[in-house]
Design an enzyme around this catalytic site. Structure first.
Site, short mmCIF file in Angstrom:
data_model
loop_
_atom_site.label_atom_id
_atom_site.label_comp_id
_atom_site.label_asym_id
_atom_site.label_seq_id
_atom_site.Cartn_x
_atom_site.Cartn_y
_atom_site.Cartn_z
N GLY A 9 0.84 -1.18 0.00
CA GLY A 9 0.00 0.00 0.00
C GLY A 9 0.87 1.24 0.00
O GLY A 9 1.65 1.46 -0.91
N GLU A 10 0.74 2.04 1.04
CA GLU A 10 1.50 3.29 1.11
C GLU A 10 1.16 4.21 -0.06
O GLU A 10 2.05 4.69 -0.75
CB GLU A 10 3.01 3.03 1.12
CG GLU A 10 3.49 2.50 2.42
CD GLU A 10 4.99 2.70 2.56
OE1 GLU A 10 5.40 3.58 3.32
OE2 GLU A 10 5.74 1.98 1.88
N HIS A 11 -0.12 4.34 -0.27
CA HIS A 11 -0.55 5.31 -1.26
C HIS A 11 -2.01 5.67 -0.97
O HIS A 11 -2.66 5.03 -0.15
CB HIS A 11 -0.38 4.78 -2.69
CG HIS A 11 -1.08 3.50 -2.94
ND1 HIS A 11 -0.42 2.32 -3.20
CD2 HIS A 11 -2.41 3.18 -2.97
CE1 HIS A 11 -1.29 1.35 -3.39
NE2 HIS A 11 -2.50 1.84 -3.25
N ALA A 12 -2.48 6.71 -1.64
CA ALA A 12 -3.90 7.07 -1.59
C ALA A 12 -4.40 7.11 -3.02
O ALA A 12 -3.63 7.00 -3.98
CB ALA A 12 -4.07 8.42 -0.91
N SER A 40 -3.33 4.81 2.81
CA SER A 40 -3.45 3.49 3.43
C SER A 40 -2.15 2.69 3.34
O SER A 40 -1.43 2.75 2.34
CB SER A 40 -4.61 2.75 2.75
OG SER A 40 -4.36 1.39 2.64
#
Lengths: 313, 313, 313, 313, 313, 313
Positions: A226-229, A274
């Site tokens: 993840g580590e993105h929006a 997230s």
């Protein structure tokens, strides 16, 4: 640059690029090429090489060396005896060129705990915290807390755990969370001797039309995903077997959710940052999405995410 | 009823309801109330009680008793020493009434292997095959092959296994199968050090809009699920962890598919009879469906399914 | 053939090929084509079809049917309600031809326990013993005792277990056994912080020059291996991990040895009949041999082995 | 003995020791030495050898043979095709003497399900129930229900399960049960990051002085332990790891308790008949006892137990 | 010794035994007894005790202390904050004598990564590389790369992996490798429903007479075995269960082989330096050897091995 | 305080509270508020902050910093580059108050190995030994030896292991140990087909009346239990499954015992200091005690224990 910095009379400061208000203490040695910002604190027995840039309000505790290639952004804390490196396979008298040495970037507000070791070529993300004694051999994401040898992510800074609603055999229950738009869903669940069944219907339980799904599995425990929006994508997450933790962040509130039952769903609306981590070995995460893949919908940089959040506010 | 049946002179036949062409052999004993169809073969040392109805072309091998409450449809085969029952907890001199005795129904075309034991109150489905020596304590679905003590489904009659396409990291591949409209899909699959990811998009990989999904899990190995068709529902099945076998049957062709990878999908169009079984302990089956739940869409009886298939043909 | 056999007046005997001294009891039914040897005992409620050959001194207990294709050699015992078969997938009114029916061969001296079920097409070896209630779906080797559903080998007829010497850290110990020339060896064993080590030297521990070795592994628990003797080959067996049982037989004495330690060796001289079974899942058996492979050195038939033993005696 | 029994005209009855009201049906064969009680029902195709004694009100369904050495007490039910044996290792023409044959005793009120196989030399206890198709190779205790091949105890006749009090972290709780004097104890239990701790004190939790303890472990799942009562001994049972079931019976009430936590204790006062079974693989049962071992304190026969109970009443 | 070395004016150099071209930097402190070679670089904040000998071209980065008993051979690299020790169980005011202190020997060309800790009494082999942050509590073999706390071997410097031939069911295949005389053997392998069998014959598969064999098992993953060569012994290695890695080195070429199948053999001729490591938990390594044990045949020192190789060349 | 301490001319000593005989070496820096006892040795490149108190005879090796809040009692050894901390979550420019900073207490006689890291707020017990490179994040008990990242107890100072008597099937054997009154007991052990049984009788095997028992389980491997003595309580320990180690200490002799069999008991008389650790995952320790719980009977401080021992002597 200003001469308005403090230099202990036992300190050796060859650089003149030292910011105002910075203090440099006994037995410290700063080479001529180094650049150090304002209001820094450079303690005893430190050593700063030439190709080094240090931001403002940085603390360098005793016994630390900053080698060529090290960059510390503003507000970084470097604990005592923290050890940086710039050569993965050092040999005596074999020197790396400026191009090949392993640069280290410690981003704004990060802290590095006492006696930690940072391998060459890594980035320590904003506000991340490296535990004392950790040996860091991978990039550290923003806000992550890492520890151990080798270092693994053990938590994120400032996130309470939300345990959410229990599963229910009677029907779906939805619980709003402190993160804007994010909701936890207890999906209908039927269990008999022939096994268990959980289901979800669009609109009724999943608040969007499902256009894509993906399954994420075989994630090593040490990894994060993840580590993105997304600008516009809606997502609905179910950990169908095993368990994992999901951090949801709307730019203001940030919470961690443990998904550990196929009848627990987590809805993430657009503009939710997230992160998924702490996957058990057998975790399979099902993600339902409201649109096909579109690269432009991803925000992969947290700073950019924050700036979009702020524009919208 | 006709007297045109054969009776060995050592046989004892008290019933007159015996169909034409039926043969009854030495030391067999048929009580007065029994009804036996045409062209049957009732071998030596058999015993047929009063409340028994046997269809046409049925074979009863030696050493078998048919107790009150047993019904054998046409074309049933009963192997030697097969043992029926009609009382789950028998005690001497405690008699069950007509209402409480455990009736047995063996449906058209089924075969019961030598020395099998059939517990009371069960149905053996059409064309099912009970293995020699099996002890059957649950209903046997149509076409199922069961064996062991207790008996479990080990296969289905006349179904070749289809292994389908391998997984591919490059893109989705679709393979039509011999069952009408049923296709196997190799979903796009990406794998790196951080784990594995499989995805599917509606239209592109899943040939319908997803309105509902369900997860089936914790299915004991001995259980079967499904055993129904849908009038209008489309389904897409992915076994996200573990594995299970799916039988798909269009009324003409029938195949068995092993789903054992999250990147293998199986599409079942409307009017496909489907059975799932041989779940591994950790199997989680994800089913995507094209509409919300509607009871009237289910066809739960195979005969009814066949009659609908034939009407459409 | 002789009329000097006994027939109970309630028996139905249509064959005349019945041996002298044979007795056939009440409600038994022997069809015209059956051949039955001398001194047999055919009990009540038995049924013998036409294409059946029974040797001398055979016992058929009550409730047994011998179908077309069954062959019972001399001295066979068939327990009450034992059920034979000759069609793997029976269907009513589908008949197998003489060529396709599944023949059963029960060899000299074998016994079949009460209510056992024998699937079609199998051979039950000499002196084997099928346990009561067993469902036999594989050939049974000579002397094997099988039980269960499905039946597995649980022991061999008439073999005591020999536990042999314990392991020793001091040196090699050799123990002669009751089987001629067979010896058990406790190999030298050294263990320190770095692990454990066992060794064997030719002459010193292994009483021959090693010319060949093989490793036997992944043997399912239900399987047996070996079942042969060698004219001239010497062997030395070590179960290096897991464990298995070895039967050694010199034609006079027969013993079973459990190999369960890498420091236990078993020496088998030429003219030793040997069987290995009861392997644990992880068993790896190392066999050292004194000569290269030579097909002519193998004796694969126990009767031939015995005749060679006797010639040498 | 009386001639007032019914004999079908196709039956063969050579014995005169047949009780009043007993019925013997077609193709049955009763040898001269057999003794059969009153009001029995001996169905078609049965065979009764000479050294057989059958009690009153016994039912023998079709296809059953009662061999020399079989004893059936009053009210026994024998299902169709049930197979008895009297020779563990039968060989043709090797006969056992009256002394060596394996006798079978089916005690008052027991039932044997259809097609079950009973190995030689066993006792089926009072009111026990053998499941259809079971292969019984061990004694069956009174009231036990057994099934499978080999048969295992799956339940006891007429025993409700008592789940008892939950564990408590606050202190000991004692719950009286419906069995006289038997109590369930929730032992004090403390759990923190360093582990869990449960303790029990004599008088306070264990209502007697502990003079002896034993640990029972490595019990195969198929085994039962206990099956006795004590005249004077008090016992306190804790399953310290794994779990097992304990039946406690005061002669009037009988209950089953699952011990599945180290903080659950079960107190059994003197004159409690107790059985332990359904041990998990890792079960270790700790039994505290109030006195040293004394053989005379044991009551190992349930009938004797009942007579002592009744004397005391 | 020469005065032609550089001394920073903030350095404190009490020794005169400093080699030509060596540089000693600010706040470094070299005691009078220390001997330092030519062209060394002794960085800031280092401390060198008296009983210390440093070779030529050695780099000592900042924050390092060299205690009495430390010996660094030529071309050694010591990273920043690397910590040496000389007392395993230090207590304040308990001093070790010259005889009892734990000496450290870092051999020619080795590198010690930043902030590593070296326990007393160890040798770091030629060209070995200690990872940053490692805590070394065992000797490090030549060329080994170690990391972690405690440090384990994770690789060897500059060794390609050789995967070798696949297994074959048809016969033995032999593949020469880049290491002189070393060959990989695919042993004959037969697999059927009864299990798998692999065998090897001397001369045919194993190119020498087998005089000794040993089994190596229960080796912890962190251990290495071997690390020697033989003057005359031939060896043949098979990992019969589990797997391990073997490094073979002829003094010129060096390769790593993974033994992970019982049908893969590795032949090592005389004068092959060999190391085994990375054993799985269940690994059992079978080693066949051409002669009985003889101490004089072993070459346990790599330098000695190299000198013998060179003499022969 | 006295001026009779030695100060190297390159040292910077601002405090006057330095004890007699203490030596402070080059490039050391002691702030004005620090208090340092007698006969200490403060090596090169050390740094001592103000709120620091150091006892007598303490050694501080090179590269160590003592931060505000550090307390070192007498006779403490601090190895080179050992790193203390006083802020669990440091951020640049966020300062803790005197009340909130994490104080470190290193008790009398403890040693901290080279390059170890001590997290804030911890106590290192008397005579404990922290291994080189350890990262300590929990209190260290007196005499414990810890190592690793994070540090775990790996041993206790000065304790030999006692392996004790083997198990015996014949009866109980008792072995006195070198710890006063402590004895090891081999309990009677019987094993048959139904499982294994071990028993113990009071007086006969357990040398006291059992008044209380407790079970200790689910202890993580890293934990220790116990760490106390009793004035009057007798205890008897049996590890009924799994295994654990018990240290018993009478104030003079101290030994470690491994309990790894349900038939091995360990008797601890009153006035025995005891520690349990190294539990396997499945360990369940049964402790029999001679009296109910009484808080006053516990001695939880080792120093107090020693003073009671000495009074009694």
């Amino acid at each position: 640059m200003s001469a308005n910095f403090f230099q202990h009379d036992k300190a050796l400061v060859e650089s003149t690029a030292i910011g105002e208000g910075t203090r440099i203490w006994a037995f410290a040695h700063v080479l001529a090429g180094a650049q150090i910002g304002k209001d820094c604190n450079i303690c005893d027995h430190t050593f700063v090489e030439n190709d080094v840039i240090v931001g403002d309000r940085v603390t360098i505790k005793c016994g630390v060396q900053l080698w060529d290639g090290v960059r510390l952004e503003d507000d970084v804390f470097v604990g005592p005896n923290v050890t940086f490196t710039n050569d993965m396979y050092p040999r005596s008298k074999h020197y790396l060129s400026k191009e090949t040495l392993g640069r280290t970037l410690v981003k704004r507000g990060a802290s590095i705990g006492a006696n930690a070791t940072i391998l060459p070529g890594l980035t320590i993300g904003e506000r991340a915290m490296v535990g004392a004694g950790a040996v860091v051999n991978r990039n550290v994401p923003p806000d992550a807390i890492v520890a151990g040898n080798p270092a693994q992510i053990i938590a994120y800074v400032g996130i309470p755990r939300t345990s959410g609603p229990g599963t229910s055999s009677q029907g779906a229950a939805t619980t709003e969370t402190e993160v804007k738009g994010v909701s936890l869903h207890s999906l209908p669940h039927v269990e008999d001797l022939r096994g268990a069944l959980t289901f979800a219907e669009t609109q009724k339980h999943v608040p969007f039309e499902v256009k894509r799904l993906f399954l994420v599995y075989d994630v090593p425990n040490r990894e994060i995903r993840g580590e993105h929006a997304h600008h516009t994508l809606h997502q609905f997450l179910i950990c169908v077997t095993g368990s994992c933790s999901v951090i949801a962040d709307d730019g203001v509130a940030r919470r961690e959710f443990r998904l550990d039952s196929p009848s627990r769903g987590l809805y993430l609306p657009p503009m939710t940052w997230s992160v998924q981590y702490k996957h058990t070995k057998d975790a399979v995460l099902l993600v339902l999405a409201s649109a096909p893949y579109e690269a432009a919908d991803y925000i992969r940089d947290y700073a950019e995410f924050m700036s979009v959040v702020e524009k919208k506010a």
